[in-house]
Enzyme design. Structure first.
Site, PDB file in Angstrom:
ATOM      1  N   CYS A 261       0.832  -1.207   0.000  1.00  0.00           N
ATOM      2  CA  CYS A 261       0.000   0.000   0.000  1.00  0.00           C
ATOM      3  C   CYS A 261       0.864   1.253   0.000  1.00  0.00           C
ATOM      4  CB  CYS A 261      -0.927  -0.004   1.210  1.00  0.00           C
ATOM      5  SG  CYS A 261      -1.949   1.476   1.354  1.00  0.00           S
TER       6      CYS A 261
ATOM      7  N   CYS B  72      -6.271  -2.297   7.519  1.00  0.00           N
ATOM      8  CA  CYS B  72      -7.390  -1.365   7.391  1.00  0.00           C
ATOM      9  C   CYS B  72      -8.591  -1.938   6.655  1.00  0.00           C
ATOM     10  CB  CYS B  72      -6.922  -0.080   6.709  1.00  0.00           C
ATOM     11  SG  CYS B  72      -6.434  -0.293   4.975  1.00  0.00           S
TER      12      CYS B  72
END
Length: 349
Positions: free
Chosen positions: A86, A184
């Protein structure tokens, strides 16, 4: 102009406040999680700070580059690290590009790490954050020179307790979200992400090849795991390896978790080293692992072999090995399955 990537947490919010005192900044909130992130908290922070807020929707790209990588890695018997991908692909890739489109020269975040420019080397270097408990350099080792030249880490020289204390003092802390330790995009059991994929059950075998049980699919296991194996063998057994080719979970005693060496591929060097020569480094094999000394030897096809000075426990294919010298990040790459000789390396998707 600096864009500050703000999540709603105290670290990014305080980074924005600190920079706004001396720089012209605006806030940038990226929507990453497919289940529609809520910009309400970043909006309240922006109002408190008196700063403009821009929202960028990157949910499709996040799904294609991060969640897809996560799923495909598990399908190949690996234990992925989505935060590394990410950071490289989304936060300091696409989000940085969006920030520049919106007029920012650089992008700041609440990461605990430091970047310095070495005029002699003519390179940007990555260093650990001052707070050893919060240092996030491990997750940033895949950043390019272009990305490092445009990032700002205002918290790199601070301790977490200093950030919280100041955030409380200025009235910012109560506006921020509680700190999360989870991935997340996972809500509840991560195995739900694989509900549509076919992970057939298979044998659980010992390191000497003895069949001792059945597993429910490789996605449900990781190296070092002890609980949830359903084995009654008279003493503790741990997952030692996931054999994707044979669809087997290999288990052993605690001593079997230790290894002398392992393979690394897809290495990104931040500090310039001769790629054809061995070098010594302190190597970290997961975020909470304490670095251990090793020699890193170059092999063919861009692969490297890490040879520990002392054997280390639970080296896990799919995670990342990061090379350090003190606070300096030399670089790092992905830990590869030994039996596949590096051919099962996870791509960046």
């Amino acid at each position: 102009m600096i864009a500050v990537a703000i999540s709603g947490g105290v670290d990014s919010a305080f980074a924005a406040w600190a920079l706004s005192r001396t720089q012209k900044v605006f806030l940038l909130h990226g929507l990453f999680v497919p289940e529609a992130s809520d910009p309400e908290r970043p909006l309240r922070i922006a109002e408190f700070l008196g700063l403009p807020l821009r929202v960028v929707d990157l949910r499709r790209e996040f799904r294609e580059r991060v969640i897809r990588y996560f799923r495909e890695a598990y399908a190949r018997g690996l234990t992925p690290n989505p935060c590394v991908i990410c950071n490289r692909e989304i936060k300091f890739g696409l989000l940085l590009a969006k920030a520049r489109e919106l007029g920012a020269e650089r992008l700041a975040t609440g990461h605990y790490a430091r970047v310095v420019y070495d005029a002699n080397l003519k390179r940007y270097l990555l260093l650990k954050g001052r707070d050893p408990r919060k240092d996030q350099s491990y997750f940033l080792h895949q950043l390019s020179q272009e990305a490092l030249s445009r990032v700002v880490f205002p918290l790199g020289k601070l301790l977490k307790e200093e950030v919280v204390r100041e955030a409380v003092r200025i009235g910012l802390f109560n506006l921020t979200a509680p700190e999360s330790q989870e991935v997340c995009f996972i809500r509840g059991d991560y195995r739900e992400l694989f509900a549509d994929l076919d992970f057939p059950p298979g044998d659980i075998v010992t390191v000497d090849g003895r069949v001792v049980g059945r597993h429910r699919g490789l996605y449900a296991y990781t190296v070092g795991q002890r609980r949830g194996l359903g084995l009654r063998l008279g003493r503790p057994y741990y997952v030692v390896r996931l054999d994707a080719r044979r669809n087997r979970v290999v288990v052993g005693e605690k001593k079997d978790l230790f290894c002398r060496s392992f393979l690394v591929g897809g290495v990104n060097f931040i500090y310039p080293l001769d790629p054809g020569r061995p070098f010594r480094a302190e190597v970290r094999i997961r975020y909470r692992h304490r670095e251990a000394p090793a020699e890193v030897q170059p092999l063919a096809d861009g692969l490297y072999r890490v040879i520990w000075e002392r054997p280390q426990k639970a080296v896990t294919p799919g995670q990342f090995a990061v090379f350090y010298r003190g606070d300096l990040v030399l670089g790092g790459g992905e830990i590869l399955p030994e039996e596949d000789d590096g051919q099962d390396q996870v791509s960046s998707v």
